[in-house]
Design an enzyme around this catalytic site. Sequence first.
Site, short mmCIF file in Angstrom:
data_model
loop_
_atom_site.label_atom_id
_atom_site.label_comp_id
_atom_site.label_asym_id
_atom_site.label_seq_id
_atom_site.Cartn_x
_atom_site.Cartn_y
_atom_site.Cartn_z
N ALA A 295 0.84 -1.19 0.00
CA ALA A 295 0.00 0.00 0.00
C ALA A 295 0.88 1.25 0.00
O ALA A 295 2.02 1.20 0.45
CB ALA A 295 -0.90 0.01 1.22
N GLU A 297 0.83 5.67 0.55
CA GLU A 297 0.08 6.71 1.24
C GLU A 297 -0.18 7.98 0.42
O GLU A 297 -0.21 9.07 0.98
CB GLU A 297 0.83 7.08 2.51
CG GLU A 297 2.21 7.79 2.29
CD GLU A 297 3.38 6.82 2.25
OE1 GLU A 297 3.17 5.62 1.99
OE2 GLU A 297 4.52 7.28 2.46
N ASN A 298 -0.37 7.88 -0.91
CA ASN A 298 -0.65 9.07 -1.71
C ASN A 298 -1.66 9.95 -0.98
O ASN A 298 -2.69 9.44 -0.51
CB ASN A 298 -1.22 8.67 -3.07
CG ASN A 298 -0.45 7.54 -3.70
OD1 ASN A 298 0.71 7.70 -4.02
ND2 ASN A 298 -1.07 6.37 -3.82
N GLU A 331 -1.27 3.66 6.62
CA GLU A 331 -1.30 4.62 5.51
C GLU A 331 -1.98 5.92 5.93
O GLU A 331 -1.59 7.01 5.49
CB GLU A 331 -2.01 4.02 4.30
CG GLU A 331 -1.37 2.74 3.77
CD GLU A 331 0.12 2.85 3.53
OE1 GLU A 331 0.59 3.94 3.11
OE2 GLU A 331 0.84 1.86 3.77
N HIS A 334 0.40 8.15 7.76
CA HIS A 334 1.27 8.85 6.81
C HIS A 334 0.65 10.14 6.27
O HIS A 334 1.37 11.01 5.80
CB HIS A 334 1.54 7.96 5.59
CG HIS A 334 2.66 6.99 5.74
ND1 HIS A 334 3.90 7.34 6.24
CD2 HIS A 334 2.75 5.68 5.41
CE1 HIS A 334 4.68 6.26 6.22
NE2 HIS A 334 4.01 5.25 5.72
#
Length: 878
Positions: A295, A297-298, A331, A334
């Site tokens: 995964a 973290e955009n 995520e 982040h």
Amino acid sequence: MRARIASISLAVALVSTTALAQSSPAATTPTQLPRTAVPSHYSINLAPDADNLRFSAESALTLSITTPTRELTLNAADLSFTLARITREGAPETLNGTITTDAAAQTVTVRFPSELPAGNYQLDFAYTGTINQQANGLFALDYTDGSGADKRALFTQFEAPDARRVVPSFDEPSYKATFDLSVRVPAGQMAVSNMPVISTAAQNDGTSIVTFDTTPTMSTYLLFLGMGELERRTTQVGNTEVGVVTGLGNSGKAQFALDASAAILPWYNDYFGTAFPLPKLDNVAGPGQSQFFSAMENWGAIFTFERALLVDPASTSETNRRRVYEIVAHEMAHQWFGDLVTMAWWDDLWLNEGFASWMATKVSDVMNPEWEMLLTRVDGREAAMSLDAYTTTHAVVQRIDTVEEVNQAFDAITYQKGEAVIAMLESYAGEDVWRSGIRSYMQQHAFGNTVTNDLWNAVEAAGASGLRNMAERFTNQPGIPLVSVNDARCVNGNTELSLQQGEFSRDAKAAKDSAPLRWPVPIRAAVNGNAESRLVLDGTATLTLAGCGAYVINSGQAGYFRSLYPAANITALADSFTSLPAMDQGGLLADNWELGIGGYQPMAQALTLVEAVPVSASDAILATLPGYYADLYGIFDGNDATQTRLLAVASAKLKPVLDRIGYDARTGEGPQVPLLRQSLIQTLGSMGEPALLAEAGRRYAALATDASALDGPLKFTWLGIVAKYADQSTWNDLRQRANAATTSLDKQQLFALLGRSVDAALAQQALDLALTDEPGKTTSAAIVGTVAGNHDRLAVDFVLANREQYESLIDVSARSGALADLGGGSADPAMADTLDAYADQYLTADSRPTTDRAIAAIRERAASRARLRPEIEAWLAR
Ligand SMILES: [Zn+2]
């Protein structure tokens, strides 16, 4: 990243600073680009051609030239340029530039006919690029939908430095800017990015141009685009629209992740003291997998592979369901630690990853106390120590110069040691002081970049005096402190301990015994049931504990060190085992095991302790026991007689526990029973316990008349046993089931099972299958990986014989460490030689550390097995 998204009015306020917002690296921040210009805004129009795996694009970059120059150098990889031109703000003329690309440096240099004075400019590019089939840059994931039709979805993966594969950019984390993205989308598809869609314009050819709102100021590696036949589910949490985006028909399986996100967001908003700043937070699921990550973290658009996000009651185990929760939490952490405040350079990657890992465990525990998530920190510590115990390890904060060094940095030191050190520092500072430090750190550095020192400054300012020295020694210096209790005596009803700090090592024990590194080690010690005494150990010390009896010196297991006790204390701890806190039970088992394996104490001591754990121990602790028996079993690989005796010993201990809880879930059973059940069935089944093989066979046979006969949380646990002991006809049947699977989640797992066979001929068939198109582009490498589990030599030789073809099956970021992953579990010195020869031939100084770590572990494993086998056999014969 992991093995993994608010109000409109707020967003508008953020983007109004667009033209001025710019972030340039501090003079001390490393950069691979000339310091002549600083970007502030990117406007990008993408036109993907998914069928042909190409895209064309135009970009306009607003930048400020700080030093007069005739040329500009940006990052670009695998892009073909047709135009580069520059226009000065307020000036009418446009200068066309000549374009040179440097594939090795991953840059494009544009040279102009005359010098550009300092000032503000717009730099335009027109170019084309490649859509990859592994997860780097813009990539395609192919799958078949529920009706069996072939589909292709597109996603982006830009960390570590892969935005440059889609946008010519200042692709380093400290060059923060705002982004406008628009994309041409085929009819019937949905597109998702960091920000909400602000317009959709239908085109004559049936496509649409979808335009997203301007992002806040952020690093290039956080930009995201996903498109395909997708659907979205949302829920409103305060000012944030929280969503999940999946392939058509799958959003129900993402409800668990959506609920988790919605529960976690308000808690994070409060913990960080800064509300999530984007209007929406999506979690986007993609079919397929990567050998590098689960995964990413955009900001506002987390990307997660389906297998790490979707929960399907017909096949998802409880362990995986909790992992989904923890990945969502990681995520989401982040979104602050990494996205809002970003490390200035990759040296401090641990600031992102260690923190997100620590936070994920913490919030998962707060929200689901019955899961006892803090116990997983013992596993995390062990994962970190399994690298950190060798001279080939590295410090948490490490110098990074090249792309390859960034790729190598995503390891257990960065994640799990990072988490362990933060947990230790939080324990030292106290939860409230630590949180108040984090809040001021967030406030002070929002939308900016930091170095590790900024965090220590904030936490010390919040009241954690003396923290910096400990923090710096544990993050700048590699290795594991060993705290030995040299003497313990009961004097007037108190216990006097004489403590000494050394260093724990697997491959340099003698050298470390005579000249250990030094750390200030936080000791929290207590006689079982009595008040705790604290001390920061610097070398040697005596410590008095209230009461006499069994004691621990790492109470709560928050300290990153190994505890070496006199034999009498181990016996006393074993006698009162279940009265210890569960955390200390887990820590004690793990420490003693590794101290035995490492030759610091007789292995019999650890074996006796495992044997002494009563069946009345908690389900969570009982669930850790099978792992120790599996370890022992592995030590005797190739020695059937001893493995048979070990199976009998493991069965005698574990089978009654399994008989008590049963093979299937029962109403009202405790929250940890599903994990215990899986651990027991998996381990005993894998060792070949006859009753379990029979049960697995019986359940598999039922599939012939009832396709859902195996459905439930242990579906793939049972199938794993079947696959391991499969004959040719069962293997063929599994293969047919893999091809017939109606979800990509099932398909991937079924194909991977084909590599599990103990039968070498079947393992070879699985390897041959992996090089065909049958399993799908991102599943093949997973098959090779499962083959390596039982046949590492076969898998490694196969990859060496088909190296280029194999490399095309994994992401660029995973390539340099791939062979080490396959062979790294071996105890055969010849495997170490093979990996060494491979590294000499194909790897460089910056791409071989992962392989060197595997080599060191293999050699040490071979040496310690020679010592351990007679010790263990003597114990078995006792
Ligand atoms: Zn992460």
